[in-house]
Design a protein around this motif. Structure first.
Motif, PDB file in Angstrom:
ATOM      1  N   VAL A  62      37.591  38.897  36.001  1.00 42.87           N
ATOM      2  CA  VAL A  62      38.004  38.986  37.467  1.00 42.87           C
ATOM      3  C   VAL A  62      37.562  38.046  38.497  1.00 42.87           C
ATOM      4  CG1 VAL A  62      37.618  40.483  39.392  1.00 42.87           C
ATOM      5  CG2 VAL A  62      37.498  41.622  37.073  1.00 42.87           C
ATOM      6  N   ILE A  63      38.668  37.421  39.220  1.00 48.17           N
ATOM      7  CA  ILE A  63      38.530  36.360  40.036  1.00 48.17           C
ATOM      8  C   ILE A  63      39.020  36.740  41.356  1.00 48.17           C
ATOM      9  CG2 ILE A  63      39.182  33.860  40.608  1.00 48.17           C
ATOM     10  CD1 ILE A  63      39.178  33.340  37.571  1.00 48.17           C
ATOM     11  N   THR A  64      38.270  36.556  42.416  1.00 46.12           N
ATOM     12  CA  THR A  64      38.807  36.657  43.785  1.00 46.12           C
ATOM     13  C   THR A  64      38.984  35.483  44.547  1.00 46.12           C
ATOM     14  OG1 THR A  64      36.721  36.651  44.728  1.00 46.12           O
ATOM     15  CG2 THR A  64      37.468  38.701  44.305  1.00 46.12           C
ATOM     16  N   VAL A  65      40.292  35.327  45.063  1.00 47.66           N
ATOM     17  CA  VAL A  65      40.625  33.886  45.633  1.00 47.66           C
ATOM     18  C   VAL A  65      40.963  33.919  47.405  1.00 47.66           C
ATOM     19  CG1 VAL A  65      41.471  33.035  43.564  1.00 47.66           C
ATOM     20  CG2 VAL A  65      43.026  34.190  45.094  1.00 47.66           C
ATOM     21  N   THR A  66      40.828  32.996  47.929  1.00 45.93           N
ATOM     22  CA  THR A  66      41.150  33.232  49.353  1.00 45.93           C
ATOM     23  C   THR A  66      42.724  33.140  49.642  1.00 45.93           C
ATOM     24  OG1 THR A  66      41.290  30.665  49.711  1.00 45.93           O
ATOM     25  CG2 THR A  66      38.992  31.949  50.074  1.00 45.93           C
ATOM     26  N   ALA A  67      43.143  33.387  50.868  1.00 44.04           N
ATOM     27  CA  ALA A  67      44.743  33.399  51.005  1.00 44.04           C
ATOM     28  C   ALA A  67      45.177  31.774  50.512  1.00 44.04           C
ATOM     29  CB  ALA A  67      45.123  33.585  52.396  1.00 44.04           C
ATOM     30  N   GLU A  68      44.637  30.821  50.594  1.00 40.29           N
ATOM     31  CA  GLU A  68      44.969  29.556  50.061  1.00 40.29           C
ATOM     32  C   GLU A  68      44.988  29.214  48.941  1.00 40.29           C
ATOM     33  OE1 GLU A  68      42.792  30.119  52.767  1.00 40.29           O
ATOM     34  OE2 GLU A  68      44.182  29.942  54.211  1.00 40.29           O
TER      35      GLU A  68
END
Length: 338
Positions: free
Chosen positions: A17-23
């Motif tokens: 599971v990976i979370t990323v910013t809008a960029e």
């Protein structure tokens, strides 16, 4: 994403599971992602490593470049950014169709995954003689009932192909799969199912019994119950689970989640898949063996359009080899830790 939510549902999940910013910058990742996707480190540009829908958008599926066993992920929106879930069921050739089923059931926001999640403290896992495997092999197909790609198959042909691969598959790692009568009666051998969902469910049930087994032996047989019009896949293992514990189980899926608490997220996510609670029976016999039975309705009428299995087909062969690879990697990992 709130830290407590990440720790509860994702930190110990076996799939990455990976979370990323809008960029598209990686902001957080769980333990599995650190192991299987080391190139997606915190602060890295995730978009450069992904192929698929560009830029990232909720409700889409993406694929990572490389040879990781976890390459396909679904994208959910999460507090101004995105969460990428590399669910095990997505690693099969029909990943795009499975992603659509997930979004239809849960929506595109991460909060939709937890709509039916229990509140408060969860029950402690059941005791085991010793912990065996720590990997994610419980995922099951989405939806209630058969999926759109369900076809009529010869269950005898499916079981023969699976049995031929199971013989001795894990013996070098200390596990033995005892195969009994795995070929149903020839005149009641036709079933309607989604093949990849079935293979995936089969592999997860196998995992549960291997995880719980005290001596490393798991029994497998296929029986025909004419009174209910079903084939019964029966998995057995000697475990520390008591008959009283099984009787106290309020729900089959909840009980399975307690047997493999590290996989609680996928069990919660796929709880309604294939009528799992209705078609699965759990019990402990008089000799103390834990029994998991999975029922599949057979078709008695003459069938004209039966989809033949060609196990030389690379996609189907890949699906079977995939769950074998997952189990072997998990067993080797547990051996190194012990």
């Amino acid at each position: 994403m709130k830290a407590e939510i990440f720790r509860k549902w994702f930190e110990h999940a076996i799939f990455p599971v990976i979370t990323v910013t809008a960029e598209g910058v990686v902001s957080n990742k769980n333990r599995s992602a650190k192991k299987y996707l080391p190139m997606l480190r915190r602060g890295a540009d995730a978009i450069r490593r992904l192929r698929g829908k560009m830029p990232l958008a909720a409700g889409t599926d993406v694929e990572i470049i490389g040879d990781s066993p976890y390459r396909h992920a679904v994208v959910f929106s999460d507090e101004g950014g995105f969460a990428l879930l590399f669910l095990s069921r997505l690693q099969y050739p029909d990943a795009e169709n499975v992603a659509k089923r997930i979004f239809r059931a849960c929506g595109t926001e991460l909060s939709g995954l937890f709509a039916g999640a229990p509140h408060g403290e969860t029950e402690p896992p059941l005791p085991f003689g010793r912990e065996r495997i720590y990997t994610d092999l419980i995922g099951i197909g989405m939806g209630t009932g058969l999926s759109a790609d369900a076809c009529v198959y010869d269950i005898q042909e499916i079981m023969q192909a699976l049995s031929s691969r199971l013989r001795g598959a894990f013996r070098c790692l200390g596990y033995r799969i005892s195969l009994y009568d795995t070929f149903p009666a020839w005149d009641k051998k036709y079933v309607k199912l989604s093949l990849y969902d079935f293979i995936f469910t089969f592999s997860r049930f196998l995992y549960i019994l291997m995880r719980c087994s005290e001596n490393g032996t798991v029994g497998l047989m296929c029986d025909c119950d004419e009174s209910s019009g079903c084939h019964i896949l029966r998995f057995t293992a000697r475990t520390a689970i008591s008959a009283a514990a099984v009787k106290k189980g309020r729900d089959t899926v909840d009980f399975l989640a307690r047997l493999a608490p590290e996989c609680a997220l996928e069990l919660m996510l796929f709880k309604n898949a294939g009528d799992l609670s209705r078609n699965t029976r759990l019990s402990v016999d008089k000799y103390g063996k834990f029994i998991l039975e999975y029922r599949i309705k057979y078709i008695e009428k003459p069938i004209l359009q039966v989809k033949s299995l060609d196990f030389e087909d690379w996609e189907l062969d890949f699906a079977i080899k995939s769950f074998f690879h997952e189990i072997r990697c998990a067993l080797k990992s547990r051996t190194r830790k012990s």
